[in-house]
Design a protein around this motif. Structure first.
Motif, PDB file in Angstrom:
ATOM      1  N   ARG A  95       4.837  -2.349  -8.852  1.00 36.95           N
ATOM      2  CA  ARG A  95       4.659  -3.756  -9.186  1.00 36.95           C
ATOM      3  C   ARG A  95       3.185  -4.125  -9.058  1.00 36.95           C
ATOM      4  N   ALA A  96       2.798  -5.197  -9.709  1.00 32.67           N
ATOM      5  CA  ALA A  96       1.417  -5.666  -9.617  1.00 32.67           C
ATOM      6  C   ALA A  96       1.062  -5.937  -8.163  1.00 32.67           C
ATOM      7  N   GLY A  97      -0.125  -5.496  -7.776  1.00 38.13           N
ATOM      8  CA  GLY A  97      -0.586  -5.752  -6.414  1.00 38.13           C
ATOM      9  C   GLY A  97      -0.464  -4.581  -5.477  1.00 38.13           C
ATOM     10  N   THR A  98       0.247  -3.520  -5.878  1.00 38.98           N
ATOM     11  CA  THR A  98       0.360  -2.349  -5.022  1.00 38.98           C
ATOM     12  C   THR A  98      -0.932  -1.535  -5.067  1.00 38.98           C
ATOM     13  N   ALA A  99      -1.507  -1.276  -3.899  1.00 42.41           N
ATOM     14  CA  ALA A  99      -2.708  -0.447  -3.807  1.00 42.41           C
ATOM     15  C   ALA A  99      -2.297   0.998  -3.558  1.00 42.41           C
ATOM     16  N   VAL A 100      -2.910   1.922  -4.271  1.00 38.97           N
ATOM     17  CA  VAL A 100      -2.673   3.355  -4.070  1.00 38.97           C
ATOM     18  C   VAL A 100      -3.890   3.940  -3.378  1.00 38.97           C
ATOM     19  N   VAL A 101      -3.673   4.499  -2.186  1.00 42.19           N
ATOM     20  CA  VAL A 101      -4.748   5.128  -1.418  1.00 42.19           C
ATOM     21  C   VAL A 101      -4.370   6.590  -1.238  1.00 42.19           C
ATOM     22  N   ALA A 102      -5.062   7.471  -1.918  1.00 43.42           N
ATOM     23  CA  ALA A 102      -4.749   8.899  -1.880  1.00 43.42           C
ATOM     24  C   ALA A 102      -5.721   9.621  -0.958  1.00 43.42           C
ATOM     25  N   VAL A 129       0.858  -1.186   0.000  1.00 43.02           N
ATOM     26  CA  VAL A 129       0.000   0.000   0.000  1.00 43.02           C
ATOM     27  C   VAL A 129       0.890   1.230   0.000  1.00 43.02           C
ATOM     28  N   VAL A 130       0.501   2.237  -0.786  1.00 42.21           N
ATOM     29  CA  VAL A 130       1.181   3.524  -0.749  1.00 42.21           C
ATOM     30  C   VAL A 130       0.122   4.589  -0.532  1.00 42.21           C
ATOM     31  N   LYS A 131       0.413   5.565   0.379  1.00 43.02           N
ATOM     32  CA  LYS A 131      -0.606   6.552   0.708  1.00 43.02           C
ATOM     33  C   LYS A 131      -0.087   7.985   0.529  1.00 43.02           C
ATOM     34  N   PRO A 132      -0.173   8.506  -0.680  1.00 45.24           N
ATOM     35  CA  PRO A 132       0.156   9.916  -0.881  1.00 45.24           C
ATOM     36  C   PRO A 132      -1.031  10.805  -0.548  1.00 45.24           C
ATOM     37  N   ASN A 133      -0.753  12.080  -0.225  1.00 53.66           N
ATOM     38  CA  ASN A 133      -1.843  13.041  -0.154  1.00 53.66           C
ATOM     39  C   ASN A 133      -1.974  13.724  -1.518  1.00 53.66           C
ATOM     40  N   GLY A 155     -12.020  13.409   1.584  1.00 54.19           N
ATOM     41  CA  GLY A 155     -11.974  11.977   1.790  1.00 54.19           C
ATOM     42  C   GLY A 155     -10.796  11.296   1.138  1.00 54.19           C
ATOM     43  N   MET A 156     -10.979  10.040   0.724  1.00 57.07           N
ATOM     44  CA  MET A 156      -9.900   9.222   0.198  1.00 57.07           C
ATOM     45  C   MET A 156     -10.360   8.486  -1.057  1.00 57.07           C
ATOM     46  N   LEU A 157      -9.375   8.171  -1.901  1.00 52.72           N
ATOM     47  CA  LEU A 157      -9.619   7.421  -3.128  1.00 52.72           C
ATOM     48  C   LEU A 157      -8.639   6.272  -3.173  1.00 52.72           C
ATOM     49  N   ALA A 158      -9.138   5.058  -3.412  1.00 53.93           N
ATOM     50  CA  ALA A 158      -8.282   3.878  -3.424  1.00 53.93           C
ATOM     51  C   ALA A 158      -8.379   3.156  -4.753  1.00 53.93           C
ATOM     52  N   GLY A 159      -7.215   2.854  -5.341  1.00 55.50           N
ATOM     53  CA  GLY A 159      -7.141   2.031  -6.525  1.00 55.50           C
ATOM     54  C   GLY A 159      -6.399   0.757  -6.185  1.00 55.50           C
ATOM     55  N   THR A 160      -7.074  -0.380  -6.241  1.00 55.05           N
ATOM     56  CA  THR A 160      -6.483  -1.659  -5.850  1.00 55.05           C
ATOM     57  C   THR A 160      -6.807  -2.727  -6.895  1.00 55.05           C
ATOM     58  N   ASP A 161      -6.152  -3.880  -6.767  1.00 54.81           N
ATOM     59  CA  ASP A 161      -6.458  -5.003  -7.653  1.00 54.81           C
ATOM     60  C   ASP A 161      -7.854  -5.562  -7.398  1.00 54.81           C
ATOM     61  N   GLU A 162      -8.398  -5.278  -6.208  1.00 59.55           N
ATOM     62  CA  GLU A 162      -9.709  -5.806  -5.847  1.00 59.55           C
ATOM     63  C   GLU A 162     -10.850  -4.864  -6.241  1.00 59.55           C
ATOM     64  N   GLY A 163     -10.514  -3.645  -6.623  1.00 52.10           N
ATOM     65  CA  GLY A 163     -11.525  -2.670  -7.003  1.00 52.10           C
ATOM     66  C   GLY A 163     -11.074  -1.260  -6.669  1.00 52.10           C
ATOM     67  N   TRP A 164     -11.923  -0.301  -7.071  1.00 55.16           N
ATOM     68  CA  TRP A 164     -11.659   1.106  -6.800  1.00 55.16           C
ATOM     69  C   TRP A 164     -12.815   1.663  -5.973  1.00 55.16           C
ATOM     70  N   TRP A 165     -12.460   2.481  -4.967  1.00 56.90           N
ATOM     71  CA  TRP A 165     -13.481   3.052  -4.088  1.00 56.90           C
ATOM     72  C   TRP A 165     -13.141   4.500  -3.735  1.00 56.90           C
ATOM     73  N   ARG A 166     -14.179   5.264  -3.453  1.00 54.67           N
ATOM     74  CA  ARG A 166     -14.038   6.617  -2.921  1.00 54.67           C
ATOM     75  C   ARG A 166     -14.756   6.667  -1.570  1.00 54.67           C
ATOM     76  N   ALA A 167     -14.063   7.127  -0.541  1.00 51.25           N
ATOM     77  CA  ALA A 167     -14.636   7.252   0.796  1.00 51.25           C
ATOM     78  C   ALA A 167     -14.818   8.728   1.105  1.00 51.25           C
TER      79      ALA A 167
END
Length: 310
Positions: A210-217, A181-185, A223-235
């Motif tokens: 690399r494949a599998g790294t989730a980006v959570v901004a 997981v990587v979490k930039p603002n 709020g937050m935005l997540a792009g992952t191999d399992e899906g994308w979500w906005r909180a």
């Protein structure tokens, strides 16, 4: 046990005043100091949540000793790496009138190659017991921009999940090494991708990993935005919170690290991160959270599925 690494710890001093007068005399209503630095703040939040955590930090001089004593008083396990330079100080000025905060962050003393090698060795010794490795904050002068990448590679070899919270070249190099997981603002994301659109920026950063790294901004009150191999979500939070936003990102990292250790669904992790981040803004000092606000917000954070950019 979650292990946090803070390459550039600090003694954090926070001033609270109604409003800051530029080029004039200011008389704070209160002044507080404590051990800080992003990874230390993450450890403090995790400890308050009852999560087993150990902080790794290079410490030097009288300021380093003050940090040791403060963390011991807070019952936070510490692996201190002795270094020659005096540990830095940071200053935050919180204006209660506007709810804004101004930070003055010293660069910190330069580290020798040997001192950095000691930090790497101290981290390696803890990996067999670690459930997650959190790498957080700036790299001090003298440490290569690939410093975090070195620690990510070390953790991957030990099969320990890694969460990276960095900026600039250290973020770019660290992401390429493949953290989980990587979490930039928002500002950090823009700086490394050059992309203003949040969805495209997250996708671009994920494309360098690399494949599998989730980006959570994180986008502050948006709020937050997540792009992952399992899906994308906005909180999205239910409303905004006024206060000291200095430790908000660190609280979000603590929530994401706990979620990574426990392996819960991504929507739950994001909901937890947004609620805990808001609870940190409502607390007076970075590393603290307002427990009542956290519990009340948790069920109210909205998490929606979003389509990744084509």
């Amino acid at each position: 046990m979650i292990v946090t690494v803070t390459p550039n710890p600090a003694w954090d001093v926070t001033y609270h005043l109604e409003r800051m007068i530029r080029h004039g005399a200011n008389r704070p209503a209160s002044v507080e100091g404590r051990a800080g630095g992003k990874g230390v703040n993450v450890a403090r939040v995790l400890r308050s949540l009852g999560v087993a955590v150990t902080a790794v930090a290079p410490l030097g001089g009288a300021t380093g000793e003050r940090i040791r004593a403060d963390l011991a008083a807070a019952d936070i396990a510490l692996t201190a790496v002795p270094v020659a330079g005096e540990t830095r100080c940071t200053t935050t000025i919180v204006e209660t009138d506007s709810g804004g905060a101004t930070s003055l962050n010293e660069l910190g003393p330069a580290r020798t190659a040997r001192e950095w090698a000691l930090v790497v060795a101290a981290t390696a010794e803890l990996l067999p017991e670690a459930s997650v490795l959190v790498l957080s904050g700036s790299l001090p002068p003298g440490v290569s921009v690939s410093g975090y990448a070195e620690l990510v590679t070390l953790a991957r070899a030990a099969r320990v999940p890694v969460l990276l919270d960095a900026s600039g070249p250290a973020l770019s190099a660290g992401v390429a090494a493949g953290p989980d997981v990587v979490k930039p603002n928002a500002d950090e994301l823009l700086a490394v991708t050059g992309e203003a659109d949040p969805l495209r920026a997250v996708a671009r950063l994920a494309g360098t990993a690399r494949a599998g790294t989730a980006v959570v901004a994180s986008f502050g009150p948006e709020g937050m935005l997540a792009g992952t191999d399992e899906g994308w979500w906005r909180a999205t939070p239910p409303t905004s919170v006024r206060g000291n936003a200095t430790g908000a990102g660190d609280a979000a990292v603590a929530a994401l690290a706990r979620g990574l250790a426990e392996g819960g669904p991504w929507p739950d992790r994001l909901r937890d991160a947004v609620a805990l981040s808001a609870a940190a803004v409502a607390a007076p000092m970075a590393g603290d959270v307002d427990g009542e606000l956290y519990r009340s917000w948790l069920p109210r954070v909205r998490v929606d599925v979003v389509e990744p950019p084509r």
